[in-house]
Design a protein around this motif. Sequence first.
Motif, PDB file in Angstrom:
ATOM      1  N   GLU A  23       0.914  -1.445  -0.104  1.00 25.98           N
ATOM      2  CA  GLU A  23      -0.093   0.116  -0.259  1.00 25.98           C
ATOM      3  C   GLU A  23       0.882   1.249   0.142  1.00 25.98           C
ATOM      4  O   GLU A  23       0.565   2.151  -0.813  1.00 25.98           O
ATOM      5  CB  GLU A  23      -0.847   0.053   1.293  1.00 25.98           C
ATOM      6  CG  GLU A  23      -2.064  -0.858   0.943  1.00 25.98           C
ATOM      7  CD  GLU A  23      -2.884  -1.137   2.281  1.00 25.98           C
ATOM      8  OE1 GLU A  23      -2.777  -0.408   3.146  1.00 25.98           O
ATOM      9  OE2 GLU A  23      -3.850  -2.147   2.425  1.00 25.98           O
ATOM     10  N   ARG A  24       1.939   1.302   0.995  1.00 23.44           N
ATOM     11  CA  ARG A  24       2.860   2.345   0.761  1.00 23.44           C
ATOM     12  C   ARG A  24       3.457   2.570  -0.552  1.00 23.44           C
ATOM     13  O   ARG A  24       3.609   3.971  -1.030  1.00 23.44           O
ATOM     14  CB  ARG A  24       3.984   2.231   1.827  1.00 23.44           C
ATOM     15  CG  ARG A  24       3.485   2.463   3.258  1.00 23.44           C
ATOM     16  CD  ARG A  24       4.522   2.314   4.207  1.00 23.44           C
ATOM     17  NE  ARG A  24       4.234   2.342   5.520  1.00 23.44           N
ATOM     18  CZ  ARG A  24       4.789   1.762   6.870  1.00 23.44           C
ATOM     19  NH1 ARG A  24       5.895   1.286   6.475  1.00 23.44           N
ATOM     20  NH2 ARG A  24       4.260   1.821   7.772  1.00 23.44           N
ATOM     21  N   ALA A  25       3.870   1.651  -1.095  1.00 20.79           N
ATOM     22  CA  ALA A  25       4.633   1.827  -2.493  1.00 20.79           C
ATOM     23  C   ALA A  25       3.510   2.313  -3.595  1.00 20.79           C
ATOM     24  O   ALA A  25       3.988   2.915  -4.247  1.00 20.79           O
ATOM     25  CB  ALA A  25       5.092   0.327  -2.888  1.00 20.79           C
ATOM     26  N   ALA A  26       2.259   1.682  -3.468  1.00 18.10           N
ATOM     27  CA  ALA A  26       1.327   2.277  -4.553  1.00 18.10           C
ATOM     28  C   ALA A  26       0.933   3.745  -4.260  1.00 18.10           C
ATOM     29  O   ALA A  26       0.840   4.451  -5.082  1.00 18.10           O
ATOM     30  CB  ALA A  26       0.078   1.118  -4.307  1.00 18.10           C
ATOM     31  N   LEU A  27       0.952   4.013  -3.073  1.00 21.33           N
ATOM     32  CA  LEU A  27       0.619   5.539  -2.590  1.00 21.33           C
ATOM     33  C   LEU A  27       1.603   6.346  -3.102  1.00 21.33           C
ATOM     34  O   LEU A  27       1.561   7.428  -3.476  1.00 21.33           O
ATOM     35  CB  LEU A  27       0.199   5.589  -1.219  1.00 21.33           C
ATOM     36  CG  LEU A  27      -0.985   5.211  -0.793  1.00 21.33           C
ATOM     37  CD1 LEU A  27      -1.093   5.274   0.741  1.00 21.33           C
ATOM     38  CD2 LEU A  27      -2.154   5.876  -1.424  1.00 21.33           C
ATOM     39  N   ALA A  28       2.944   5.765  -3.115  1.00 25.24           N
ATOM     40  CA  ALA A  28       4.316   6.654  -3.376  1.00 25.24           C
ATOM     41  C   ALA A  28       4.481   6.903  -4.788  1.00 25.24           C
ATOM     42  O   ALA A  28       5.102   7.821  -5.442  1.00 25.24           O
ATOM     43  CB  ALA A  28       5.224   5.998  -2.834  1.00 25.24           C
ATOM     44  N   PRO A  30       3.067   7.991  -8.235  1.00 22.36           N
ATOM     45  CA  PRO A  30       1.896   8.908  -8.928  1.00 22.36           C
ATOM     46  C   PRO A  30       0.985   8.310 -10.006  1.00 22.36           C
ATOM     47  O   PRO A  30      -0.009   8.622 -10.263  1.00 22.36           O
ATOM     48  CB  PRO A  30       2.663   9.963  -9.190  1.00 22.36           C
ATOM     49  CG  PRO A  30       3.912   9.735  -9.418  1.00 22.36           C
ATOM     50  CD  PRO A  30       4.321   8.518  -8.512  1.00 22.36           C
ATOM     51  N   ASP A  31       1.652   7.447 -10.664  1.00 24.25           N
ATOM     52  CA  ASP A  31       1.094   6.517 -11.758  1.00 24.25           C
ATOM     53  C   ASP A  31       0.082   5.289 -11.306  1.00 24.25           C
ATOM     54  O   ASP A  31      -0.647   4.791 -12.113  1.00 24.25           O
ATOM     55  CB  ASP A  31       1.981   6.018 -12.889  1.00 24.25           C
ATOM     56  CG  ASP A  31       2.784   7.291 -13.500  1.00 24.25           C
ATOM     57  OD1 ASP A  31       1.894   8.291 -13.529  1.00 24.25           O
ATOM     58  OD2 ASP A  31       3.777   7.137 -13.850  1.00 24.25           O
ATOM     59  N   ALA A  32       0.214   5.081  -9.831  1.00 22.18           N
ATOM     60  CA  ALA A  32      -0.466   3.785  -9.561  1.00 22.18           C
ATOM     61  C   ALA A  32      -1.242   4.146  -8.226  1.00 22.18           C
ATOM     62  O   ALA A  32      -1.539   3.287  -7.636  1.00 22.18           O
ATOM     63  CB  ALA A  32       0.576   2.610  -9.202  1.00 22.18           C
ATOM     64  N   ARG A  33      -1.944   5.254  -8.137  1.00 20.34           N
ATOM     65  CA  ARG A  33      -2.561   5.736  -6.967  1.00 20.34           C
ATOM     66  C   ARG A  33      -3.869   4.804  -7.122  1.00 20.34           C
ATOM     67  O   ARG A  33      -4.630   4.805  -8.095  1.00 20.34           O
ATOM     68  CB  ARG A  33      -2.825   7.141  -7.059  1.00 20.34           C
ATOM     69  CG  ARG A  33      -1.590   7.940  -6.604  1.00 20.34           C
ATOM     70  CD  ARG A  33      -1.822   9.344  -6.201  1.00 20.34           C
ATOM     71  NE  ARG A  33      -0.821  10.031  -6.232  1.00 20.34           N
ATOM     72  CZ  ARG A  33       0.055  10.067  -5.009  1.00 20.34           C
ATOM     73  NH1 ARG A  33      -0.087   9.497  -3.823  1.00 20.34           N
ATOM     74  NH2 ARG A  33       1.315  10.838  -4.938  1.00 20.34           N
ATOM     75  N   PRO A  34      -4.394   4.402  -5.928  1.00 23.95           N
ATOM     76  CA  PRO A  34      -5.604   3.829  -5.727  1.00 23.95           C
ATOM     77  C   PRO A  34      -6.808   4.765  -6.365  1.00 23.95           C
ATOM     78  O   PRO A  34      -6.663   6.025  -5.959  1.00 23.95           O
ATOM     79  CB  PRO A  34      -5.796   3.215  -4.546  1.00 23.95           C
ATOM     80  CG  PRO A  34      -4.702   3.564  -3.808  1.00 23.95           C
ATOM     81  CD  PRO A  34      -3.622   4.407  -4.715  1.00 23.95           C
ATOM     82  N   LEU A  35      -7.957   4.038  -6.502  1.00 29.13           N
ATOM     83  CA  LEU A  35      -9.147   5.040  -6.953  1.00 29.13           C
ATOM     84  C   LEU A  35      -9.724   5.763  -5.534  1.00 29.13           C
ATOM     85  O   LEU A  35      -9.953   4.955  -4.852  1.00 29.13           O
ATOM     86  CB  LEU A  35     -10.225   4.516  -7.684  1.00 29.13           C
ATOM     87  CG  LEU A  35      -9.742   4.112  -9.113  1.00 29.13           C
ATOM     88  CD1 LEU A  35     -10.530   3.256  -9.767  1.00 29.13           C
ATOM     89  CD2 LEU A  35      -9.441   5.298  -9.937  1.00 29.13           C
TER      90      LEU A  35
END
Length: 108
Positions: A23-28, A30-35
């Motif tokens: 989750e931290r990696a996804a939030l960091a 910018p191209d893979a932010r959760p909806l």
Amino acid sequence: MSRKPISRKTHKQLRPMTQIAIERAALADPDARPLSSTDVKRMKRTPQAKIIRRALGLTQEEFAKRFRIPLGTLRDWEQGRATPDQPTQAYLIVIARSPEGVQRVLEG
């Protein structure tokens, strides 16, 4: 082509990411932010004609003929050149939920 086996030593060095790390990696990124919930609410939930047609196991010609949709129009929808208007979206929803019922009504 053969794959080189991973040695036990190498395998022990590999550590899977924890859910928190994922989750931290996804939030960091910018191209893979959760909806966000706002993003989800504004997204369209229209059934796609191609998915419905394939689920019914029909060719474009069979689907168009059975449900009285012009073949060129169906092809335009499936290839993204056009989108169905709201009444047609409703019609596609009815076809998806009860294809036999729609066919009976159109034949009768």
